[in-house]
Write an enzyme that holds these catalytic residues in place. Structure first.
Site, PDB file in Angstrom:
ATOM      1  N   GLU B  11       0.799  -1.222   0.000  1.00  0.00           N
ATOM      2  CA  GLU B  11       0.000   0.000   0.000  1.00  0.00           C
ATOM      3  C   GLU B  11       0.834   1.276   0.000  1.00  0.00           C
ATOM      4  O   GLU B  11       0.279   2.355  -0.055  1.00  0.00           O
ATOM      5  CB  GLU B  11      -0.981   0.000   1.179  1.00  0.00           C
ATOM      6  N   LYS B  27       7.856   7.408   3.272  1.00  0.00           N
ATOM      7  CA  LYS B  27       6.894   6.335   3.022  1.00  0.00           C
ATOM      8  C   LYS B  27       5.563   6.984   2.709  1.00  0.00           C
ATOM      9  O   LYS B  27       4.963   7.651   3.542  1.00  0.00           O
ATOM     10  CB  LYS B  27       6.772   5.433   4.252  1.00  0.00           C
ATOM     11  N   ASP B 115       3.299  -7.678  11.405  1.00  0.00           N
ATOM     12  CA  ASP B 115       4.005  -8.248  10.253  1.00  0.00           C
ATOM     13  C   ASP B 115       5.463  -8.473  10.654  1.00  0.00           C
ATOM     14  O   ASP B 115       6.390  -8.002   9.997  1.00  0.00           O
ATOM     15  CB  ASP B 115       3.907  -7.293   9.057  1.00  0.00           C
TER      16      ASP B 115
END
Ligand SMILES: Nc1ncnc2c1ncn2[C@@H]1O[C@H](COP(=O)(O)OP(=O)(O)O)[C@@H](O)[C@H]1O
Ligand SMILES: [Mg+2]
Lengths: 325, 197
Positions: B11, B27, B115
Site C-alpha cells: 500500500e 513512506k 508483520d
C-alpha cells in the site's frame, strides 16, 4: 462417455454433464428464499421434488443418454445436511443402477476450478466469495495438491452480510443483487472497515449499517456497504497477489456476479500486470456443471470412493480436498 | 527536493530524498484506483497517522525505529537507515536474542507489530531497527502477541529460534502466557495463522 454432477448443498438443485473438460449442460432449480430464510428440511423437500426433472433436462440438453454416463459426482459438502443428503442419495442411486463409479466433490473446489477453467489460468490467486464463504486461496502442491487458504473472513460470508442487511431494512434478499441495485444512486457514508493482514471481518460493518438505517438514506447505505466491503476484499487480495508474486487473479462464487466487484478486481490485477478472469454467471451461482467438471477430473485421476463410504460432510474444509488437473 | 523511488509495498511507496544534505526515507501511501475517493482518502490518512503514532510509541518503549522527521497527510518522513534487511542476512544467535528483546518491549507496551518478519527488521551499524508499523496495532490481546511470535518463529531457523524465544519469554511481562497461547494455537490449527511458507 460423460460424467454427471449433482449439486444440492444449499438452495439450488443443479445437474450438469461434463465430457472431455467441456460442460455440455447445466440445469438447475432454485428454492425461493423469501422473508423466512432457509429452513433446511423445506429446501431438501424442494430438492427431492425437483431431482428427477432436473436430471432429465440435463441429459436432454446434453443429448446424452443415461447409459452413456460413466461416473457420477455429487457435492459432499460443505452445506446444509438435509440438502446435501438429497444429492448424495440421488448420486448413490444412479451410480448403483448404472454400475459406475462415484466421486464426492467439495463445493468450493467446484466454484474455484470452474472459474480457473474459464479464465484459462494455471496457478491464480483466487477470491472465492459467496453467501457463506469469503476466502483468498492459492494452490499448494504439498503435502498433496490442494487449495491453501491465504486469507478469509473472520466471521460471516459477504453474501450473508448483504442478505441480512437487505432483510433488516425490509428489502427482499433476492440473491444478493438487491443491495447492488439499491446502491446505484447512493453516496458515501462512513462505516467500519476491518482488515487484518489477509483476513477481513464484516459484522462490524453490518451492525453499524443496520444501526444507521433509521437516519441515513437506504441508497447511501447500500452504496457504502458495497464499496467498503468490496474494498476490503480488494485490499487483502492485492496483498496476497503481491506476497505470492502471482501473475493471475480470478474471482468465483455467487458474489462474483457483481459487475462492480469485477471492475474493482480488474483494476487490482492491472496495477500488478496480472491477468484477471472469472466464469460466466450461470457458473458463479451454485450449479451442477461445476460439480460435473471437477468430478470428471477426479474420475480421470481414479479418485473413486466405494459407495458405502460416500457420505456428506457439512463442514468439509476446502484444504482437505485433493485437487486434480 | 529530488526524490527517488526505492521500494514498493502493498500500500505504500518508499522514496529517498535529500534534505539539507541529509538522506531521508519517505513512506507515502498512494491512491488506489479501485476504491471510491472518500474511502481512499480516509484510509490513507488514518493509516499514515496510526503508523507514525505507533512508531513513536515503539521509540518511547525503548525499541529502535527510524526517527520520525515529519508527518504529511499521506506521507511519513523519517531517518533513512543505510543498512540491510535481516531477510538478506544470515541471522545469528545474537540477532535472535536482540529481536526477542525488542518484541518483548513492544508487547510490554501493548503494541503488536502485525508483520513481524525479518523483512521488517533492519541491521544498521551494530543495532537492529524495527521498521514498517503499517499493520501494527495497539492491542493487549494474547492472541495478537502470539501471532507476532509465530510469524518470526516461522521465519527463523531451528538453530536460532530458541534464543529468540528465551529472550522474549524472559523480558516480556506476559511471556509465559503468550508462549502458552502460541502452543495452543499451533495445536488447535482452527484459527490458523496464514503464512505463505
Ligand atoms: N527508514 C528506512 N530507511 C531505509 N530503508 C527503509 C526505511 N523504511 C523502509 N525502508 C525500506 O523500504 C522497504 C518497504 O518499507 P516498509 O515500511 O516495510 O513498507 P511496506 O509496508 O510496503 O512493506 C523496506 O523493506 C526497506 O527496505
Ligand atoms: Mg515491509
Amino acid at each position: 462417455m460423460a460424467v454427471l454432477g449433482i449439486e444440492s448443498s444449499a438452495h439450488t438443485f443443479g445437474v450438469g454433464i461434463a465430457m472431455d473438460g467441456n460442460i455440455l449442460s447445466n440445469e438447475k432449480e432454485m428454492y425461493r428464499i423469501g422473508k423466512g430464510g432457509m429452513i433446511p428440511n423445506k429446501v431438501a423437500e424442494f430438492h427431492i421434488d425437483n431431482a428427477a426433472g432436473v436430471i432429465d433436462r440435463a441429459l436432454e440438453e446434453a443429448s446424452i443418454a443415461l447409459r452413456e454416463i460413466e461416473c457420477i459426482g455429487y457435492t459432499k459438502g460443505p452445506g446444509m445436511g438435509p440438502c446435501l443428503q438429497v444429492g448424495e442419495l440421488t448420486a448413490k442411486m444412479l451410480a448403483a443402477r448404472l454400475r459406475v463409479p462415484i466421486v464426492p466433490v467439495n463445493h468450493g473446489i467446484g466454484h474455484i476450478e470452474i472459474a480457473r477453467h474459464f479464465a484459462g489460468q494455471n496457478d491464480p490467486v483466487v477470491l472465492y466469495v459467496s453467501g457463506g464463504n469469503s476466502q483468498i486461496l492459492k494452490i499448494d502442491a504439498r503435502p498433496y495438491r490442494h487449495y491453501k487458504v491465504l486469507g478469509e473472513t473472520m466471521d460471516i460470508g459477504i453474501g450473508n452480510m448483504f442478505d441480512t442487511f437487505a432483510r433488516g431494512i425490509g428489502l427482499d434478499p433476492a440473491w444478493g443483487s438487491t443491495v447492488e441495485k439499491a446502491a446505484q444512486n447512493g453516496g458515501y457514508v462512513e462505516l467500519p472497515y476491518t482488515v487484518k493482514g489477509m483476513d477481513f471481518s464484516f459484522t462490524g460493518l453490518l451492525t453499524q449499517a443496520l444501526r444507521l438505517s433509521g437516519s441515513v438514506g437506504r441508497e447511501d447505505l447500500c452504496f457504502s456497504l458495497r464499496e467498503i466491503s468490496f474494498s476490503m476484499l480488494c485490499e487483502t487480495t492485492e496483498r496476497a497477489l503481491m506476497l505470492t508474486d502471482s501473475s493471475e487473479l480470478c474471482v468465483c462464487g455467487g458474489v462474483a456476479q457483481s459487475q462492480r466487484l469485477r471492475e474493482m478486481l480488474g483494476l487490482v490485477a492491472k496495477e500488478h500486470g496480472a491477468s484477471f478472469g472469472f466464469a460466466p454467471n450461470e457458473f458463479n451461482a451454485d450449479n451442477g456443471g461445476m460439480i460435473a467438471f471437477v468430478a470428471e477430473r477426479m474420475h480421470r485421476g481414479n479418485y473413486h470412493v466405494p459407495i458405502e463410504r460416500c457420505g456428506i460432510l457439512q463442514r468439509y474444509r476446502i484444504e482437505e480436498a485433493v485437487v486434480f488437473g | 527536493m529530488a526524490s527517488r523511488l526505492f521500494g514498493e509495498g502493498a500500500e505504500a511507496r518508499l522514496y529517498t530524498a535529500s534534505v539539507f544534505g541529509r538522506s531521508i526515507a519517505v513512506k507515502s501511501r498512494e491512491p488506489k484506483a479501485y476504491r471510491v475517493m472518500e474511502l481512499d482518502l480516509r484510509l490513507r490518512a488514518q493509516r499514515t497517522r496510526s503508523e507514525a503514532r505507533l512508531m513513536q510509541r515503539a521509540l518511547s518503549l525503548g525499541v529502535r525505529v527510524p526517527r520520525l522527521i515529519a508527518l504529511g497527510r499521506f506521507s511519513i518522513y523519517m531517518e533513512r537507515l543505510d543498512g540491510r534487511l535481516l531477510k538478506d542476512a544470515r541471522i545469528t544467535v545474537r540477532h535472535a536474542t536482540q529481536i526477542g528483546r525488542a518484541l518483548a518491549r513492544l508487547h510490554n507496551g501493548n503494541v503488536v507489530h502485525g508483520d513481524f518478519t525479518p523483512a521488517n527488521i533492519m541491521e544498521f551499524g551494530k543495532e537492529l531497527y524495527i521498521i514498517d508499523f503499517g499493520l501494527a496495532e495497539s492491542s493487549g490481546r494474547l492472541e495478537d502477541k502470539a501471532i507476532d511470535v509465530l510469524l518470526m518463529k516461522k521465519a527463523l531457523s531451528k538453530d536460532v529460534y530458541p534464543a529468540f524465544a528465551r529472550a522474549y519469554a524472559s523480558d516480556s511481562r506476559e511471556g509465559k502466557a503468550v508462549m502458552g497461547r502460541l502452543a495452543e494455537m499451533e495445536k488447535r490449527g482452527r484459527y490458523q495463522v496464514r503464512t505463505l511458507t
